[in-house]
Design an enzyme around this catalytic site. Structure first.
Site, PDB file in Angstrom:
ATOM      1  N   TYR A  71      31.237  16.586  -1.386  1.00 57.00           N
ATOM      2  CA  TYR A  71      30.353  16.695  -0.634  1.00 57.00           C
ATOM      3  C   TYR A  71      30.685  17.730   0.465  1.00 57.00           C
ATOM      4  CZ  TYR A  71      33.822  14.332   2.342  1.00 57.00           C
ATOM      5  OH  TYR A  71      35.125  14.024   2.828  1.00 57.00           O
ATOM      6  N   PHE A  85      32.203  20.148   9.348  1.00 56.85           N
ATOM      7  CA  PHE A  85      33.297  19.294  10.208  1.00 56.85           C
ATOM      8  C   PHE A  85      34.191  18.660   8.754  1.00 56.85           C
ATOM      9  CE2 PHE A  85      29.472  16.699   9.624  1.00 56.85           C
ATOM     10  CZ  PHE A  85      30.149  15.740   8.971  1.00 56.85           C
ATOM     11  N   ASP A  86      33.533  18.559   7.526  1.00 54.67           N
ATOM     12  CA  ASP A  86      34.399  17.923   6.533  1.00 54.67           C
ATOM     13  C   ASP A  86      33.895  18.294   5.170  1.00 54.67           C
ATOM     14  OD1 ASP A  86      36.221  16.501   5.379  1.00 54.67           O
ATOM     15  OD2 ASP A  86      35.146  14.533   5.524  1.00 54.67           O
ATOM     16  N   ILE A 105      29.077   5.852   5.861  1.00 55.81           N
ATOM     17  CA  ILE A 105      27.996   5.654   7.066  1.00 55.81           C
ATOM     18  C   ILE A 105      26.613   5.089   6.242  1.00 55.81           C
ATOM     19  CG2 ILE A 105      28.916   7.335   8.632  1.00 55.81           C
ATOM     20  CD1 ILE A 105      27.249   9.684   7.718  1.00 55.81           C
ATOM     21  N   TYR A 131      27.495   8.344  13.078  1.00 56.20           N
ATOM     22  CA  TYR A 131      28.567   8.065  13.991  1.00 56.20           C
ATOM     23  C   TYR A 131      27.980   7.456  15.449  1.00 56.20           C
ATOM     24  CZ  TYR A 131      31.480   9.202  10.162  1.00 56.20           C
ATOM     25  OH  TYR A 131      31.889   9.356   8.929  1.00 56.20           O
ATOM     26  N   PHE A 148      24.436  16.802   5.304  1.00 61.20           N
ATOM     27  CA  PHE A 148      25.460  16.904   4.080  1.00 61.20           C
ATOM     28  C   PHE A 148      24.711  17.194   2.871  1.00 61.20           C
ATOM     29  CE2 PHE A 148      27.134  13.355   6.563  1.00 61.20           C
ATOM     30  CZ  PHE A 148      28.544  13.740   6.430  1.00 61.20           C
TER      31      PHE A 148
END
Length: 189
Positions: A71, A85-86, A105, A131, A148
């Site tokens: 991802y 961010f990731d 999540i 979040y 995502f």
């Protein structure tokens, strides 16, 4: 999204359209933009928006199934993709998760249902499904909408087990709880 770089859709008059793209990448890029446009045209984003990019093969995943996923996550900023961010795409380790276990999540739990092995999907997740007001210190600001791109690389479905009479019983058709799948039982199939 259809095989061989086709996409089909309908417009606001319910007319069906089909487009053939020159490459899989062009088809995926178009599908991502459609998802972003759907998000930007929603008066309130109160659920997960998703758009398949590649359909994948086999049975769709549901709660209880274990997945290994590649991802990338972006912040949704200024009506489009913001900063990453990731990501685990260029790393050796895939993310292992069991759908429905509450370890990821809520937007992932909802947005990944129905995906198949080899499938790729674009998810736009509102803050309440991500979040929320707390965010993640130093990485995700409070009340952030997230985007995502997820790809299911491996799947372990909650499969068959032997019943007390020795006959095979599918846990999907049985009201009885199924055993916890072996986390190392992933196969390439």
């Amino acid at each position: 999204v259809q095989p061989n770089n086709y996409s089909t859709f309908y417009d606001d008059q319910r007319q069906n359209w089909s487009i053939m793209f020159e490459s899989e990448k062009a088809a995926m890029d178009f599908s991502k933009q459609v998802c972003i446009a759907r998000c930007n045209s929603s008066p309130v984003l109160d659920s997960v928006l998703y758009q398949d990019l590649v359909l994948g093969e086999g049975q769709g995943v549901e709660g209880g199934d274990s997945l290994e996923v590649a991802y990338t996550g972006w912040l949704f900023q200024n009506n489009g993709l913001g900063q990453v961010f990731d990501s685990n795409v260029n790393k050796d380790k895939l993310l292992r998760l069991k759908l429905g276990s509450g370890k990821v999540i809520k937007g992932w739990e909802e947005g990944m249902v129905g995906m198949k092995k080899g499938g790729r999907r674009y998810l736009i997740i509102p803050p309440a499904w991500a979040y929320g007001a707390q965010g993640v210190a130093g990485r995700i600001p409070p009340d952030s909408t997230l985007v995502f791109e997820v790809e299911v690389r491996r799947v372990k479905l909650v499969k068959e087990c032997s019943g007390s009479d020795g006959q095979s019983v599918s846990s999907r058709d049985s009201p009885a709880p199924s055993p916890v799948p072996n986390s190392d039982g992933f196969s390439a199939d």
